[in-house]
Scaffold this motif. Structure first.
Motif: not given
Ligand code: PHE
Length: 321
Positions: A161, A163, A187, A201, A203, A286-287
């Motif tokens: 991710h 993050s 993933r 993504q 972020e 947030f993502g």
């Protein structure tokens, strides 16, 4: 006048035919000269008109010869396999932005408007940035082999991710912080119409004094309104190790509730991990997945379209920018 009419119907098929034509009309004993010889016997009244006709006739002949000369010359060039230099150039197809890029830029632009600066991090990460600093307990299932691509004989992995960019930025910068981080994530999942082993993504992270859950809600609502227009949304309680409380935002889309944003208040443990005092600072993160949002916007039903590079698919986004 009749001869001029006749000329307009003339058809010459080769260079030698052209030479015969030239001699017939322009040669010493040719038609034109024979006319000019008779010209002096014509009476003065008719001289002007006939003179004009003769001149047009001569001009027409010369034009015909010039035209065919160029024509046969060009043909000879082509027959000799020399590129026809008068041919128009080949049109080169211009590329266009990938749909994922288009959606990414639209999202980034909205957050730029409210002061979020773009910040990127590496796709190859280590356990600290992807998990430990983000307060993933050691037994957390996301650390297990089925989710994460680990790189053999190293402590490296492909980030699962974006993050991880939060930690990288927090380690090097002091609040106030307002960043937005787009990027690829990986993933270990089976590829199907709705999931892929690589996706994108975005972020967001906001950290300052007295940031509250209300600020998180307002920011996300601002984004939703600007990106989707008026849409029904709902916040649901959820769980992420690095946010407390955590929530998930659903949007009502084609009569279905779709989960599009994970979010929450930055967990004080995360702030401690990067030496920021949680008693002074608070923030939210947030993502969101770009593919999922793109599928909605373009009304598609298969995530694999985005990665197959089929021009028939990609060309449909040419008009957009
Ligand atoms: N990183 C989470 C995920 O991959 C999304 C998220 C980001 C949740 C930031 C909360 C805060 O699903």
């Amino acid at each position: 006048k009749n001869l001029n009419k006749k000329l307009s119907k003339i058809n010459i098929n080769s260079a030698s035919e052209l030479e015969i034509f030239r001699i017939k009309y322009l040669g010493k004993k040719g038609i034109l000269n024979s006319f000019f010889k008779e010209f002096k016997y014509i009476n003065n009244y008719e001289k002007k008109n006939i003179g004009l006709s003769l001149n047009t006739f001569k001009k027409n002949i010369k034009n015909i010869i010039l035209y065919y000369k160029n024509f046969f010359l060009k043909k000879k060039y082509i027959n000799n396999n020399i590129e026809d230099l008068t041919k128009p150039g080949n049109k080169k197809d211009l590329g266009s932005r990938h749909p994922i890029s288009i959606i990414k830029h639209r999202i980034l632009n909205i957050f730029n408007k409210i002061g979020f600066k773009i910040c990127e991090g590496p796709e190859i990460e280590d356990d600290w940035y992807n998990f430990t600093a983000l307060n993933f307990p050691y037994h957390h299932p996301a650390r297990e082999m089925q989710d994460t691509f680990f790189i053999k004989k190293s402590n490296k992995l492909l980030r699962t991710h974006t993050s991880s960019v939060q930690i990288r930025y927090l380690e090097k910068n002091k609040p106030p912080i307002r960043i937005i981080s787009p990027g690829r994530v990986y993933r270990n999942e089976n590829i199907s119409s709705y999931s892929h082993c690589m996706f994108h993504q975005i972020e967001g992270l906001y950290l300052d004094k007295k940031v509250s859950f209300k600020d998180l809600k307002n920011t996300i609502n601002f984004f939703i309104k600007n990106f989707f227009g008026k849409s029904l949304t709902r916040l649901r309680p959820s769980y992420f190790p690095f946010t407390e409380p955590s929530a998930e935002l659903d949007i009502l889309w084609n009569n279905k509730w779709l989960e599009i944003i994970g979010c929450g208040m930055v967990d004080p443990i995360v702030l401690k991990n990067v030496n920021i005092d949680p008693d002074i600072y608070s923030g939210f993160a947030f993502g969101m997945g770009i593919e999922r949002i793109s599928l909605m916007i373009y009304n598609l039903n298969d995530i694999r379209f985005f990665f197959e590079n089929d021009l028939r698919f990609l060309e449909q986004f040419k008009k957009e920018f």
